[in-house]
Enzyme design. Structure first.
Site, PDB file in Angstrom:
ATOM      1  CD  GLU A  27      -6.083  -3.177   7.973  1.00 28.94           C
ATOM      2  OE1 GLU A  27      -5.128  -3.649   7.384  1.00 28.94           O
ATOM      3  OE2 GLU A  27      -6.473  -3.486   8.858  1.00 28.94           O
ATOM      4  CB  VAL A 108      -3.334   0.605   7.811  1.00 28.07           C
ATOM      5  CG1 VAL A 108      -3.449   1.822   8.761  1.00 28.07           C
ATOM      6  CG2 VAL A 108      -3.816  -0.363   8.498  1.00 28.07           C
ATOM      7  CG  ASP A 140      10.377  -3.481   7.072  1.00 26.94           C
ATOM      8  OD1 ASP A 140       9.259  -2.904   6.544  1.00 26.94           O
ATOM      9  OD2 ASP A 140      10.382  -4.748   7.083  1.00 26.94           O
ATOM     10  CB  SER A 142       4.813   0.492   7.881  1.00 32.30           C
ATOM     11  OG  SER A 142       3.501   0.710   7.459  1.00 32.30           O
ATOM     12  CG  ASP A 144       0.404   1.308   7.948  1.00 33.32           C
ATOM     13  OD1 ASP A 144       0.178   1.317   6.873  1.00 33.32           O
ATOM     14  OD2 ASP A 144       0.208   0.572   8.927  1.00 33.32           O
ATOM     15  CE  LYS A 161      -2.080  -4.654  11.521  1.00 32.62           C
ATOM     16  NZ  LYS A 161      -2.066  -4.654  10.220  1.00 32.62           N
TER      17      LYS A 161
END
Length: 314
Positions: A27, A108, A140, A142, A144, A161
């Protein structure tokens, strides 16, 4: 339009593909977007060398002048490192960045997507995003997680994270059928701290066994979806749980007050923790990437060995 009309392999990666060597996707967003120039180049080169030293070939993935690069040469690394694009390129923006001939590092989710298209089944990042704190209000979540569910890549990280709500993220990963393997660890926590509350699905210390599981899922059972492989950092370098919680809550309060939304919320929180720790958090992020590089290279090497053994048997 064929993929090869917008995607280029570096000479090193092209040779590795030709010779059936293990390859590890990297990444580029963290290394090239979130650390200052020229340290970002030094950090990336160090990660790539760690992968080589552990028997695999590094393939940093980025967009350069609108072309997807799987593996970067020194000139391309510099172009991405000094790119004027303020935000890394996420999955939904990838088609537009290519059309606009932009240059930038990939998140990512974007890295997983391109790695899968390029036939690379091991990818490394320092951590993953997921369901953020207060997602029940902000929604919210992600991308990912969707990228993990939609592709077949083993993603090696050292935790989550900063703003990720681990409890909610684990629930959503389970909903999407994405397992978490702990490599020499029994838990997954934030990058910055050690909290053993959240257990991984399976704790495995044998990399060949992990390679076998990857093969069982994708090649034998034909089950779609990625696998998260989590490592852990030395707790002596990590920060306290209460301190991290205070950073999260104050960051969320600040961003609400200032009407900061979307991906800028994460950027605000990361900048805040770096200031409050005098750069200690950045050192943790870099060490997490280095640890992922070691583990990712080992896993890729064993997965490659397994595929060669099966080819001989057939």
């Amino acid at each position: 339009m064929e993929l090869n009309t917008i995607l280029d392999y570096s000479e090193e990666v092209h040779t590795a593909r030709k010779n059936h060597q293990p390859i590890v996707a990297i990444e580029s967003a963290f290394i090239l977007d979130n650390t200052p120039y020229p340290e970002n180049i030094e950090n990336l080169e160090n990660v790539e060398n760690i992968i080589r030293q552990n028997g695999s070939v590094p393939a940093t993935i980025a967009v350069v002048a609108g072309r997807i690069k799987v593996g970067l040469d020194s000139e391309q690394i510099k172009k991405v490192a000094i790119s004027k694009r303020k935000m890394s390129i996420n999955k939904k923006d990838l088609p537009f960045s290519i059309s606009k001939k932009e240059t930038g590092g990939l998140t990512v989710a974007s890295t997983i997507t391109i790695a899968n298209l390029a036939g690379i089944q091991v990818c490394i990042a320092n951590g993953i995003n997921g369901v953020n704190h207060e997602a029940q209000i902000t929604m919210d979540i992600s991308e990912d997680i969707q990228a993990l569910a939609q592709n077949e890549v083993a993603v090696v990280v050292s935790g989550t994270k900063l703003l990720t709500d681990i409890d909610l993220t684990l629930e959503y990963l389970e909903t999407n059928g994405v397992p978490i393997i702990g490599y020499n660890t029994t838990f997954i926590s934030s990058l910055y701290t050690q909290n053993e509350k959240n257990q991984v699905d399976y704790s495995i210390s044998d990399p060949y066994k992990i390679a076998t599981i990857m093969n069982n899922q994708w090649n034998t059972l034909k089950v779609p979806g990625s696998i998260i492989i989590c490592t852990s950092l030395n707790d002596k370098m990590l920060l306290g749980n209460d301190f991290i919680d205070s950073i999260i809550q104050s960051s969320l309060a600040d961003t609400r007050k200032k009407s900061i939304k979307g991906r800028k919320v994460d950027a605000y929180a990361i900048n805040k923790i770096r200031k409050m720790t005098n750069g200690v958090s950045l050192n943790i992020e870099i060490e997490a990437m280095n640890k992922s590089a070691v583990t990712g290279s080992i896993i890729a090497r064993h997965f490659n060995l397994l595929k060669k053994e099966q080819k001989i048997k057939s």
